[in-house]
Design a protein around this motif. Sequence first.
Motif, PDB file in Angstrom:
ATOM      1  N   LEU A 294       0.809  -1.220   0.000  1.00 41.61           N
ATOM      2  CA  LEU A 294       0.000   0.000   0.000  1.00 41.61           C
ATOM      3  C   LEU A 294       0.840   1.267   0.000  1.00 41.61           C
ATOM      4  N   GLN A 295       2.116   1.173   0.276  1.00 39.01           N
ATOM      5  CA  GLN A 295       2.946   2.364   0.352  1.00 39.01           C
ATOM      6  C   GLN A 295       2.954   3.108  -0.978  1.00 39.01           C
ATOM      7  N   ASN A 296       2.554   4.375  -0.947  1.00 38.34           N
ATOM      8  CA  ASN A 296       2.522   5.242  -2.142  1.00 38.34           C
ATOM      9  C   ASN A 296       1.695   4.645  -3.272  1.00 38.34           C
ATOM     10  N   TYR A 298      -1.590   4.330  -5.621  1.00 42.97           N
ATOM     11  CA  TYR A 298      -2.621   5.224  -6.131  1.00 42.97           C
ATOM     12  C   TYR A 298      -3.516   4.487  -7.108  1.00 42.97           C
ATOM     13  N   GLN A 313      -4.902   8.407  -3.564  1.00 39.82           N
ATOM     14  CA  GLN A 313      -4.105   7.407  -2.873  1.00 39.82           C
ATOM     15  C   GLN A 313      -5.003   6.344  -2.263  1.00 39.82           C
ATOM     16  N   MET A 315      -5.619   3.538   0.589  1.00 41.13           N
ATOM     17  CA  MET A 315      -5.202   3.293   1.965  1.00 41.13           C
ATOM     18  C   MET A 315      -5.664   1.930   2.494  1.00 41.13           C
ATOM     19  N   GLN A 316      -6.491   1.220   1.723  1.00 42.31           N
ATOM     20  CA  GLN A 316      -7.031  -0.061   2.163  1.00 42.31           C
ATOM     21  C   GLN A 316      -6.915  -1.078   1.023  1.00 42.31           C
TER      22      GLN A 316
END
Length: 349
Positions: A294-296, A298, A313, A315-316
Motif C-alpha cells: 500500500l505504500q505510495n 494510487y 491514494q 489506503m485499504q
Amino acid sequence: MKKLYILLFTVFSFNINYSQNSTQTIIDDMASLPDAALHGVPSYYSWASGAANGQNPVPAKNNQGEWFRAMTSWGQVYIPVEGSQASNTRCQIRNMLSKLLYKNGKWIEVQSDNPQGAAFIEDFANNASINAGIRDESNNGGGISVIVGVGPWAGYNFHFWPLGSRAEVDVDSVIGVFSTCEARLILHDQNQTDDRDSCKNIMQMGADWWLNLNIGWLPDWSANNGIGNGRSKWVTKEWQSFNYYSLSPAEILSNPPIFATSNIEVINTHEQLNIFPNPSQNKITINLLETVKLQNLYILIYDLQGYLLFQQQIMQKKLDLSLACLAKGVYLVKIRNDLTIIIRKVVKE
C-alpha cells in the motif's frame, strides 16, 4: 461537475478534473507556432521565441562521444515579452509524466510525479535561482502552484522537474521520448480580486539527457544536454496538457503515447487484484491481494480517449467504486506505486 465516489468504510467525494490531452494536442504542441516569446530572454538565444525544438536523435551521445544513459522531463513557465500585470494568480501544475518508446513499438512510463523546482533568472544566467514560493495543491486538484514573473518573482521564470529520480535509458532499445504535464491558472487569495483573465503565463514542456542517474552538472556540458522542448502555450483557467516529443508528427499519429491507442504497459503482470462484477451497472469492488504494497499506492481512472478522470491514494486493500456518474462504456483502472503498475479494463453497462 461530475463526481466520482470512492467508498473506504466512509464515503468521500472528489471532483473530477478532465485533462485535455489527445493525439492532436500532442502533435500541435510541437508542430504549431509558439503563442508568445519568453520575457527576459535575449533574442540571440535560439529558445527565446518559445518555438518548439525537438526532432532530435534518440538515443544520443555527449560532446565526448559517451552515451547519455539517463533522462528527465522538465517544464518552464514564463510571462511573455509584453509582461503580465496579474498579481493574484498562480500557475497550478500537476501530473508530470515521461515515457520512452522502445524498438518493439511500446511506450513505457518511466517518470510519474508532481513537480519540484525553483525560480530561475529568466535567461538562466549563472544558473542563479531563488525560492519559488511553491504551494501544495493536494486539496485543490493536485500538484503544486507558483506565481511567475511578477512581485517578488519579477525577472524570474519557474523551472520544474519531477520529484522522483531520473529515468534510465537503454541505448540499445530506446528510440523516442515523450513528456507531459497539466496546468491551469488559479487564485492566490480567494478574498482578493480575480485577475486570472489578465494573467499571462506561458508554459513549455521538454526533456534533458544526463550521462547517468546521479551525475551533477559539469561546466564543459559533458554531463547533460537538451533533448528538446515543446512550443510555448498560454496557461488558462481550464486544465490543459502541455507536451514534448522527440519524434515526427506522423510517428506520433501512428503510435500515440497515450492510453487510447498506444500499447498499454503492465510492468507487473501478476494477477494482483480482483475487480467484480465486471461488466457492472453501478458499482464495482476492487480487492488487492496481500502481495500488493500500500505504500505510495494510487488508483487512476481514464476514459478511452486518455483523459484522466480521477486519482487518489489507496489506503485499504478493499474499496468500492461507484460508477453511477459515468456514461456507459469502457474505462481503464490503473493501480500503481514505485513497484507495481496494474491496468485493467472496466465496462459500465
